[in-house]
Motif scaffolding. Structure first.
Motif, PDB file in Angstrom:
ATOM      1  N   MET A  92       1.065  -1.160  -0.092  1.00 18.56           N
ATOM      2  CA  MET A  92       0.009   0.031   0.217  1.00 18.56           C
ATOM      3  C   MET A  92       0.877   1.260  -0.075  1.00 18.56           C
ATOM      4  N   ASP A  93       1.973   1.301   0.778  1.00 16.82           N
ATOM      5  CA  ASP A  93       2.762   2.437   0.947  1.00 16.82           C
ATOM      6  C   ASP A  93       3.487   2.618  -0.630  1.00 16.82           C
ATOM      7  N   ALA A  94       3.812   1.542  -1.130  1.00 15.97           N
ATOM      8  CA  ALA A  94       4.310   1.485  -2.515  1.00 15.97           C
ATOM      9  C   ALA A  94       3.432   2.194  -3.565  1.00 15.97           C
ATOM     10  N   ALA A  95       2.370   2.000  -3.406  1.00 18.40           N
ATOM     11  CA  ALA A  95       1.223   2.714  -4.268  1.00 18.40           C
ATOM     12  C   ALA A  95       1.058   3.962  -4.072  1.00 18.40           C
ATOM     13  N   ILE A  96       1.378   4.542  -3.013  1.00 22.96           N
ATOM     14  CA  ILE A  96       1.071   6.042  -2.576  1.00 22.96           C
ATOM     15  C   ILE A  96       2.557   6.794  -3.004  1.00 22.96           C
ATOM     16  N   VAL A  97       3.676   6.104  -2.860  1.00 16.60           N
ATOM     17  CA  VAL A  97       4.913   6.644  -3.310  1.00 16.60           C
ATOM     18  C   VAL A  97       4.683   6.919  -4.920  1.00 16.60           C
ATOM     19  N   ALA A  98       4.339   5.754  -5.601  1.00 19.05           N
ATOM     20  CA  ALA A  98       4.076   6.000  -6.950  1.00 19.05           C
ATOM     21  C   ALA A  98       3.125   7.055  -7.412  1.00 19.05           C
ATOM     22  N   LEU A  99       1.871   7.172  -6.512  1.00 16.30           N
ATOM     23  CA  LEU A  99       1.114   8.189  -6.799  1.00 16.30           C
ATOM     24  C   LEU A  99       1.698   9.477  -6.668  1.00 16.30           C
ATOM     25  N   SER A 100       2.540   9.831  -5.705  1.00 12.06           N
ATOM     26  CA  SER A 100       3.132  11.157  -5.501  1.00 12.06           C
ATOM     27  C   SER A 100       4.064  11.381  -6.521  1.00 12.06           C
ATOM     28  N   ASP A 202      -7.049   4.705  -9.623  1.00 11.33           N
ATOM     29  CA  ASP A 202      -6.117   3.587  -9.906  1.00 11.33           C
ATOM     30  C   ASP A 202      -5.265   3.065  -8.654  1.00 11.33           C
ATOM     31  N   VAL A 203      -5.008   3.951  -7.736  1.00  7.99           N
ATOM     32  CA  VAL A 203      -4.029   3.732  -6.543  1.00  7.99           C
ATOM     33  C   VAL A 203      -4.986   3.196  -5.517  1.00  7.99           C
TER      34      VAL A 203
END
Length: 262
Positions: A92-100, A202-203
């Protein structure tokens, strides 16, 4: 003297061995005589008794009994609950990093150093991200400076920025580029907000997939947990999911405010 003594001992041993062999032969002949006189055929085999072997086999079978094994066996079940939760949180944290990272590429009405990172520059037959060839700095809320590591790449950097969909027209200022960020039009603002909304959804879907994967892992390991533990783990994963989904929504709302207010 010693030599004579060794010969005497060797001779004595030979005589004793010869006498033992003769005695064994005589006992064998006597046994054959008894068997022939009693009428018993030599081919008849007498039952053999192997008390030690039978005792060992019985002892070995006894160790395999259900009662013994149930009493002696101790099963150790590792607690994999923290590992499952940590794996879900990492995804989940990796998804937020990709979003940012993706949102930083979007142009707003304000200058941002990350808004040029996604631009690909072709130089000397190679295609590289702009941030590998230059340092981008914010001079003021409406102006960026692009400082190349190699001054010979200045023209290639200028061409790549002009060709990007950001609508920037940098000018050469010595060994660097100066790019003014123009105000966004209403149509452009609406288009960028739609991109932000899609990225947000998507995220959130990625976070929900991580949640489902964790729940499936818990169910597959059901024999390792009691029913109460399964419910507790599922509840903790759900709370973790809600926390990350809220973070995504907050990030996207902040980006939309930045775009509209730019």
């Amino acid at each position: 003297m010693a030599m004579y003594l060794r010969r005497a001992i060797s001779f004595t041993s030979s005589v004793m061995l010869r006498r033992s062999c003769n005695c064994a032969i005589q006992i064998g002949n006597f046994s054959n005589h008894l068997i022939s006189n009693s009428g018993i055929h030599r081919t008849q085999n007498l039952p053999a008794f192997n008390f030690l072997g039978d005792h060992c086999r019985g002892f070995a079978k006894g160790k395999k009994s259900k009662d013994d094994s149930a009493g002696d066996t101790v099963q150790f079940v590792p607690d994999i609950g923290p590992t499952i939760k940590a794996g879900a949180a990492s995804q989940m944290d990796a998804a937020i990093v990709a979003l940012s990272r993706e949102l930083a590429k979007l142009r707003t009405g304000r200058a941002s150093a990350g808004m040029l990172d996604h631009i690909i520059v072709e130089t000397d037959g190679l295609k590289l991200p702009l941030n590998r060839l230059a340092v981008v700095a914010v001079m003021d809320p409406k102006t960026l400076s692009v400082n190349p590591y190699d001054p010979n790449t200045l023209k290639a950097l200028e061409k790549a920025i002009v060709s990007s969909p950001l609508g920037l027209n940098p000018r050469v200022d010595g060994d660097r580029l100066i790019a003014s960020v123009p105000p966004l039009t209403k149509e452009h603002i609406q288009a960028i907000c739609k991109v932000v909304s899609k990225s947000c959804e998507d995220v959130k879907q990625s976070i929900r997939r991580a949640r489902q994967k964790a729940i499936d892992t818990i169910k597959k390991a059901g024999s390792s947990f009691s029913k109460d533990e399964i419910k507790r783990l599922e509840k903790e994963v759900d709370e973790l999911t809600k926390k990350f989904v809220k973070s995504v929504e907050d990030i996207c709302k902040a980006k939309e405010r930045e775009i509209i207010g730019g």
